[in-house]
Design a protein around this motif. Structure first.
Motif, PDB file in Angstrom:
ATOM      1  N   LEU A 231       4.004   0.385   0.074  1.00  0.00           N
ATOM      2  CA  LEU A 231       3.992  -1.036  -0.312  1.00  0.00           C
ATOM      3  C   LEU A 231       3.075  -1.884   0.582  1.00  0.00           C
ATOM      4  O   LEU A 231       2.930  -3.077   0.341  1.00  0.00           O
ATOM      5  N   HIS A 232       2.459  -1.284   1.598  1.00  0.00           N
ATOM      6  CA  HIS A 232       1.828  -2.099   2.649  1.00  0.00           C
ATOM      7  C   HIS A 232       0.750  -3.052   2.128  1.00  0.00           C
ATOM      8  O   HIS A 232       0.527  -4.097   2.696  1.00  0.00           O
ATOM      9  N   ASP A 233       0.092  -2.691   1.045  1.00  0.00           N
ATOM     10  CA  ASP A 233      -0.993  -3.548   0.529  1.00  0.00           C
ATOM     11  C   ASP A 233      -0.574  -4.318  -0.716  1.00  0.00           C
ATOM     12  O   ASP A 233      -1.442  -4.748  -1.479  1.00  0.00           O
ATOM     13  N   VAL A 234       0.737  -4.486  -0.922  1.00  0.00           N
ATOM     14  CA  VAL A 234       1.178  -5.140  -2.160  1.00  0.00           C
ATOM     15  C   VAL A 234       0.631  -6.569  -2.259  1.00  0.00           C
ATOM     16  O   VAL A 234       0.443  -7.104  -3.354  1.00  0.00           O
ATOM     17  N   GLY A 235       0.299  -7.162  -1.111  1.00  0.00           N
ATOM     18  CA  GLY A 235      -0.270  -8.519  -1.112  1.00  0.00           C
ATOM     19  C   GLY A 235      -1.627  -8.591  -1.792  1.00  0.00           C
ATOM     20  O   GLY A 235      -2.125  -9.676  -2.107  1.00  0.00           O
ATOM     21  N   LYS A 236      -2.236  -7.435  -2.053  1.00  0.00           N
ATOM     22  CA  LYS A 236      -3.540  -7.451  -2.724  1.00  0.00           C
ATOM     23  C   LYS A 236      -3.427  -7.873  -4.185  1.00  0.00           C
ATOM     24  O   LYS A 236      -4.447  -8.126  -4.829  1.00  0.00           O
ATOM     25  N   VAL A 237      -2.201  -7.940  -4.712  1.00  0.00           N
ATOM     26  CA  VAL A 237      -2.073  -8.457  -6.080  1.00  0.00           C
ATOM     27  C   VAL A 237      -2.498  -9.922  -6.129  1.00  0.00           C
ATOM     28  O   VAL A 237      -2.795 -10.446  -7.193  1.00  0.00           O
ATOM     29  N   ALA A 260      -5.571 -12.841   3.855  1.00  0.00           N
ATOM     30  CA  ALA A 260      -4.226 -13.400   3.633  1.00  0.00           C
ATOM     31  C   ALA A 260      -3.270 -12.350   3.079  1.00  0.00           C
ATOM     32  O   ALA A 260      -2.067 -12.577   3.010  1.00  0.00           O
ATOM     33  N   HIS A 261      -3.790 -11.156   2.699  1.00  0.00           N
ATOM     34  CA  HIS A 261      -2.911 -10.236   1.952  1.00  0.00           C
ATOM     35  C   HIS A 261      -1.721  -9.709   2.749  1.00  0.00           C
ATOM     36  O   HIS A 261      -0.666  -9.486   2.153  1.00  0.00           O
ATOM     37  N   PRO A 262      -1.810  -9.514   4.078  1.00  0.00           N
ATOM     38  CA  PRO A 262      -0.585  -9.060   4.771  1.00  0.00           C
ATOM     39  C   PRO A 262       0.542 -10.095   4.691  1.00  0.00           C
ATOM     40  O   PRO A 262       1.708  -9.743   4.424  1.00  0.00           O
ATOM     41  N   GLU A 285       1.783  -6.240   9.656  1.00  0.00           N
ATOM     42  CA  GLU A 285       1.037  -5.910  10.884  1.00  0.00           C
ATOM     43  C   GLU A 285      -0.021  -4.819  10.729  1.00  0.00           C
ATOM     44  O   GLU A 285      -0.653  -4.456  11.712  1.00  0.00           O
ATOM     45  N   HIS A 286      -0.243  -4.289   9.523  1.00  0.00           N
ATOM     46  CA  HIS A 286      -1.105  -3.111   9.462  1.00  0.00           C
ATOM     47  C   HIS A 286      -2.573  -3.407   9.733  1.00  0.00           C
ATOM     48  O   HIS A 286      -3.357  -2.484   9.950  1.00  0.00           O
ATOM     49  N   HIS A 287      -2.980  -4.689   9.763  1.00  0.00           N
ATOM     50  CA  HIS A 287      -4.361  -5.015  10.157  1.00  0.00           C
ATOM     51  C   HIS A 287      -4.434  -5.609  11.555  1.00  0.00           C
ATOM     52  O   HIS A 287      -5.499  -6.077  11.975  1.00  0.00           O
ATOM     53  N   GLU A 288      -3.319  -5.627  12.291  1.00  0.00           N
ATOM     54  CA  GLU A 288      -3.357  -6.040  13.691  1.00  0.00           C
ATOM     55  C   GLU A 288      -3.957  -4.898  14.498  1.00  0.00           C
ATOM     56  O   GLU A 288      -3.882  -3.736  14.092  1.00  0.00           O
ATOM     57  N   VAL A 314      -3.921   5.497   9.578  1.00  0.00           N
ATOM     58  CA  VAL A 314      -4.155   6.163   8.286  1.00  0.00           C
ATOM     59  C   VAL A 314      -4.773   5.194   7.271  1.00  0.00           C
ATOM     60  O   VAL A 314      -5.576   5.597   6.425  1.00  0.00           O
ATOM     61  N   ASP A 315      -4.424   3.920   7.371  1.00  0.00           N
ATOM     62  CA  ASP A 315      -5.003   2.902   6.490  1.00  0.00           C
ATOM     63  C   ASP A 315      -6.519   2.830   6.710  1.00  0.00           C
ATOM     64  O   ASP A 315      -7.305   2.870   5.760  1.00  0.00           O
ATOM     65  N   SER A 316      -6.922   2.761   7.977  1.00  0.00           N
ATOM     66  CA  SER A 316      -8.357   2.672   8.279  1.00  0.00           C
ATOM     67  C   SER A 316      -9.067   3.955   7.872  1.00  0.00           C
ATOM     68  O   SER A 316     -10.182   3.927   7.343  1.00  0.00           O
TER      69      SER A 316
HETATM   70 FE   LIG Z   1      -4.345  -3.928   3.912  1.00  0.00          FE
END
Ligand SMILES: [Fe+2]
Length: 498
Positions: A231-237, A260-262, A285-288, A314-316
């Motif tokens: 779900l970590h990138d759900v803000g991309k909707v 703003a997506h996080p 926090e996944h882009h911190e 893993v995201d990067s």
């Molecule tokens: Fe992301």
């Protein structure tokens, strides 16, 4: 070769009776019922209202109550009924069709939801079943996760999918915990197309394997972190498609939307009834980054949830190695690994990067990655390719070390008190390490590396060129290789020259 009707007659037509729901005309007179030798499902299937399922991998139990159709060799638009909803499709029928060369079966589109739900209900049991091949389980778990996340991002929404997300996450963690070969197979199954759903499932499944490899064994925690990754990138909707898929550089306005997506994602999850601290923290926090240069809040490593640091790696990695729209793959695996290693510990937790590289190496050893995981060292005498502004390419290492400040005693250099250190990268020009004591820039040092292979008991000398506080009392040092005596003579000569 084409299968004959007699070989793949409908299961309930064995006694000469047509299958329930069978068209009155029965089977085609020439008996050409199939897809034998077909490398792919019928393109006409979707148009005709059918969903193709690969016969080899379809979960037979999930076909309960669902009619099964076949393609026909003589008419691409016909999908005659093979097994009605009332007549159960079994392993026997799968084998029979397989022997006849059938590759795909088809179910009506309006049964897709029911099929999906039945697959999800069986998934945990399948993941734990030692009789099912690891490749089959991994593919099934991965594909089911993709279907579900697709629905989460579209019409279904998070709230309605939460119980299903929990089941799928439990299946992933069951697979990872029960079978050491799970990660190589999940990695090999993964697509690398950078569609948001694919990316979220890659991160969720890989995070689970990585966290387990790093010692997270609590079942509830593994389930939560898998869901967090999915779900970590759900803000991309909330980020417009044209920004997500932009071929060129992003404008400042695009960046504002993307960054703003996080926050939007965490707000969205809260509004959908998600209360898990792990899921909300990882989303936020996944882009911190460890040194506070990430977004949205610029938190430092010691302020981040440990699982957020795992997600960041893993995201990067997936972002670097996936194919983006209008672009070829951005980085090879070895290039992405080199970047992660070079950017630890400033951006990424070195322990997480090291564990991730070990997992990738394991997948390569298992034959599931067919390209180099680590960039080979440059041949002797070759000019190394610079990384960014650096003169020498750096290689990530994870090597215990002991550092001694060198103190002038008359004409000799003496070792000062030993300082515990961990080297995290090395190049022809110097070494990067974490040390438990600060070392003043300009200080000459002797370093004993206690790693494996070529790093075993290597003694190096150099000068501290950078020292900054890291976390938990550690200091991040940059050491430039040089011989103290020669360096001192050069400094004296430079002074004398004015
Ligand atoms: Fe992301």
């Amino acid at each position: 070769m084409e299968a004959a009707l007699s070989v793949i007659a409908p299961p309930n037509a064995a006694a000469g009776q047509p299958a329930a729901g069978q068209p009155a005309s029965g089977q085609p007179a020439d008996g050409h019922l199939v897809q034998s030798g077909m490398p792919a499902p019928r393109p006409a299937a979707a148009r005709a209202g059918f969903l193709p399922l690969p016969l080899d991998q379809v979960l037979v139990k999930a076909l309960a109550g669902i009619p099964v159709h076949l393609g026909t060799a003589c008419d691409a638009d016909r999908f005659p009924l093979y097994c009605s909803a009332a007549a159960r499709f079994t392993e026997f029928h799968r084998r029979r069709l397989k022997d006849a060369g059938v590759r795909f079966i088809y179910i009506p589109m309006n049964y897709q939801g029911r099929f999906q739900e039945q697959v999800e209900k069986e998934l945990i049991a399948i993941a734990a079943d030692p009789a099912v091949a690891i490749s089959t389980k991994s593919t099934l778990v991965y594909e089911t996760s993709i279907e579900l996340i697709d629905q989460v991002l579209s019409e279904q929404g998070v709230a309605r999918c939460l119980p299903r997300l929990d089941r799928v996450a439990r299946a992933v963690s069951t697979l990872v915990v029960n079978d050491g070969r799970a990660f190589p197979h999940l990695f090999a199954t993964a697509q690398h197309d950078f569609y948001t759903a694919t990316h979220m499932v890659n991160v969720g499944t890989w995070m689970t394997a990585l966290a387990f490899a790093m010692g997270v064994t609590d079942e509830a925690e593994l389930n939560a972190l898998c869901t967090a990754g999915m779900l970590h990138d759900v803000g991309k909707v909330y980020v417009p498609e044209h920004v997500l898929n932009k071929a060129g550089a992003l404008s400042e306005a695009d960046w504002l939307l993307l960054r703003a997506h996080p926050v939007r994602g965490a707000e969205h999850l809260r509004s959908q009834g998600v209360v898990s601290d792990i899921i909300l923290r990882v989303t936020l926090e996944h882009h911190e980054r460890m040194d506070g240069t990430g977004y949205p809040r610029g938190l430092r490593g010691d302020q981040l949830h440990p699982l957020s640091k795992i997600c960041a790696v893993v995201d990067s990695f997936d972002a670097m190695t996936a194919c983006r729209p209008f672009k070829n793959r951005v980085k090879t695996i070895a290039e992405a690994v080199t970047i992660l290693q070079a950017e630890a510990p400033h951006k990424y937790d070195p322990a997480v990067v090291a564990a991730w590289v070990d997992l990738l190496k394991g997948a390569a050893a298992a034959g599931k990655i067919n390209e180099p995981v680590v960039a080979p060292p440059p041949p002797p005498g070759a000019a190394p390719a610079p990384v960014g502004r650096r003169a020498h390419e750096r290689y990530g290492i994870n090597c215990p070390a002991v550092l001694h400040p060198l103190l002038r005693r008359g004409d000799a250099w003496e070792e000062g008190p030993a300082v515990t250190a961990k080297a995290h990268n090395i190049s022809r020009g110097g070494v990067g390490l974490l040390a438990q004591t600060a070392v003043k820039p300009g200080q000459f040092v002797r370093l004993l590396l206690r790693g494996k292979g070529t790093l075993d008991n290597r003694t190096l000398e150099g000068m501290a060129v950078r020292c900054r506080p890291f976390q938990d009392g550690w200091h991040d040092l940059g050491i430039k290789f040089c011989a103290p005596a020669a360096e001192e003579q050069a400094a004296v000569a430079a002074l004398a020259a004015g």
